[in-house]
Design an enzyme around this catalytic site. Structure first.
Site, PDB file in Angstrom:
ATOM      1  N   ARG A  45     -25.222  -0.657  28.106  1.00 25.02           N
ATOM      2  CA  ARG A  45     -25.563  -0.394  26.701  1.00 25.02           C
ATOM      3  C   ARG A  45     -24.591   0.580  26.054  1.00 25.02           C
ATOM      4  NH1 ARG A  45     -29.028   2.791  25.112  1.00 25.02           N
ATOM      5  NH2 ARG A  45     -30.239   2.849  27.036  1.00 25.02           N
ATOM      6  N   TYR A  99     -21.438 -16.934   5.664  1.00 24.18           N
ATOM      7  CA  TYR A  99     -22.239 -17.625   6.679  1.00 24.18           C
ATOM      8  C   TYR A  99     -23.739 -17.470   6.357  1.00 24.18           C
ATOM      9  CZ  TYR A  99     -24.270 -18.515  11.270  1.00 24.18           C
ATOM     10  OH  TYR A  99     -25.027 -18.990  12.298  1.00 24.18           O
ATOM     11  N   ASP A 171     -15.510 -10.896   7.964  1.00 19.53           N
ATOM     12  CA  ASP A 171     -15.864 -11.828   9.029  1.00 19.53           C
ATOM     13  C   ASP A 171     -14.657 -12.752   9.208  1.00 19.53           C
ATOM     14  OD1 ASP A 171     -16.783 -14.007  10.523  1.00 19.53           O
ATOM     15  OD2 ASP A 171     -18.803 -13.908   9.703  1.00 19.53           O
ATOM     16  N   LYS A 196     -17.774 -18.930  18.546  1.00 19.48           N
ATOM     17  CA  LYS A 196     -16.954 -20.005  17.990  1.00 19.48           C
ATOM     18  C   LYS A 196     -15.593 -20.040  18.709  1.00 19.48           C
ATOM     19  CE  LYS A 196     -20.560 -20.166  15.461  1.00 19.48           C
ATOM     20  NZ  LYS A 196     -20.704 -19.530  14.157  1.00 19.48           N
TER      21      LYS A 196
END
Ligand code: PLP
Length: 379
Positions: A45, A99, A171, A196
């Site tokens: 983490r 998006y 992005d 992607k």
């Protein structure tokens, strides 16, 4: 030692130094405490375990960034980049053509955190001046956009950000670091859906955030550590492995996409082709200024209605109908039925998403095979 102790400890040597040229999967969430050493102990983490470090370093280099983090999804990277830099009472400017998941995040989550937002269109950046408020903190964009592949001028966005003292976030999923490096244009933060192109094999969900500023790095790490949307060792391993072929894949995919866009433009059954690499595209001048390749995604309108779009897709044999993009296999979708199905007919019309619009993510298959498949389906 008894069997129960042996079964836990024998043979396991977490600190053996084997110099394989590949990073092995380092599946350990717990690390031995060296009481004499610093307190920066590895813990997933905290984004400092071997596989996380290896893949983050690779992504940072690919984006010409000093720092990068990998996250459990693209949305984890996007939400982290926003929330970690916003406080109650702040305002953010967001490009409208983003998006769908990012759009949903903005309209569903920000208000309850007391954060205001305004949308601007990539087609008219001058309106941004009138949207700026005294509490504006971030300007957020995405280019090329989905599914119309509109391009935003990176230089202009950075100019606006500097003029008004805003943090600029982008992005960069559709371009990938192979075709576009926004930090070079002065952006503060780059985010990716690694699900992607970065991973590229339609197998894992992941995201990435890259930046140059060490204060942003610290804020991001604090957020990731507090909220926990990090990436596990197995996914880091797969992502690292995929990144080794990123340039090969994306260069091939982008070249094929350009050739397919040019082919479709001449096809009598195709009414319109959206691809920033086409010389006739109004985005071509900006795209060629800031991109080294034009990406693997294009969209086009066929002659007909929604039924005609479905029939076209059903006739394809190599290219599959599926959500998502960026993988080695070519995929098509009808945005009207997938990413933009939640919008009203009017909003879709306004956004230019026609029933006959087809989005194509070009894979690494042979170009002639792909063109033949499209021709056979475009009767
Ligand atoms: C898919 C996608 C996302 C979201 O990524 P996930 O990995 O699905 O969370 C964000 N931005 C763009 C441009 C995308 O294509």
């Amino acid at each position: 030692m008894k069997q129960s102790t042996i079964s836990v400890h024998a043979g396991t040597k977490p600190s053996v130094k084997v110099e394989g040229i590949n990073t092995p999967i380092y599946y350990s969430s717990s690390y031995e405490v060296d009481l004499g050493a610093s307190l920066d102990l590895p813990y997933p983490r905290r984004c400092n375990t071997p596989n996380q470090i290896a893949v983050s370093a690779k992504i940072a280099k690919l984006e010409n960034a000093k720092f990068a983090f990998v996250t459990g999804s693209g949305m984890a990277a996007i939400s982290t980049s926003l929330i970690s830099n916003l406080e109650r009472g702040d305002h953010i400017l967001i490009q409208k053509e983003i998006y769908g998941g990012t759009y949903n995040f903005i309209i569903n989550e920000l208000e309850k955190m007391g954060i205001e937002y305004s949308f601007f269109s990539c087609q008219d950046l001058t309106v941004i001046n009138s949207l700026i408020k005294s509490n504006s903190k971030i300007i957020y964009c995405e280019t090329p956009s989905n599914p119309l592949l509109r391009v935003v001028d990176l230089e202009e966005i950075v100019k606006i950000a500097h003029k008004f003292g805003l943090l600029s976030v982008i992005d960069n999923t559709f371009a990938s670091p192979i075709n576009q490096n926004p930090l070079d244009w002065g952006f503060d933060i780059v985010v990716h859906s690694g699900s992607k192109f970065l991973s590229g094999h339609s197998d894992i969900l992941c995201g990435a955030i890259a930046m140059n500023s060490s204060s942003l790095q610290k804020k991001t790490l604090k957020h990731l550590s507090n909220w926990g949307p990090v990436l596990d060792a197995q996914a880091c391993y797969l992502l690292e492995r995929s990144l080794k072929t990123l340039a090969l894949r994306v260069e091939r995919q982008s070249q094929s996409a350009l050739a397919i866009a040019e082919h479709l433009l001449k096809h009598p059954a195709v009414k319109k082709v959206n691809y920033p690499g086409l010389k006739y595209s109004e985005d071509y001048p900006i795209a060629s200024k800031q991109m080294s390749g034009f990406g693997a995604v294009l969209s086009f309108e066929i002659d007909g209605d929604l039924e005609a779009s479905k029939k076209f897709i059903n006739r394809l044999e190599i290219i599959q109908s599926a959500l998502s993009l960026g993988g080695v296999e070519s995929l098509v979708s009808i945005p009207r039925m997938t990413s933009h199905s939640m919008l009203s007919a009017e909003t879709r019309e306004e956004a230019g998403i026609k029933d006959s619009l087809i989005r194509l993510s070009v894979g690494i298959e042979d170009l002639e095979d792909l063109i033949r498949d499209l021709n056979n389906a475009l009767v």
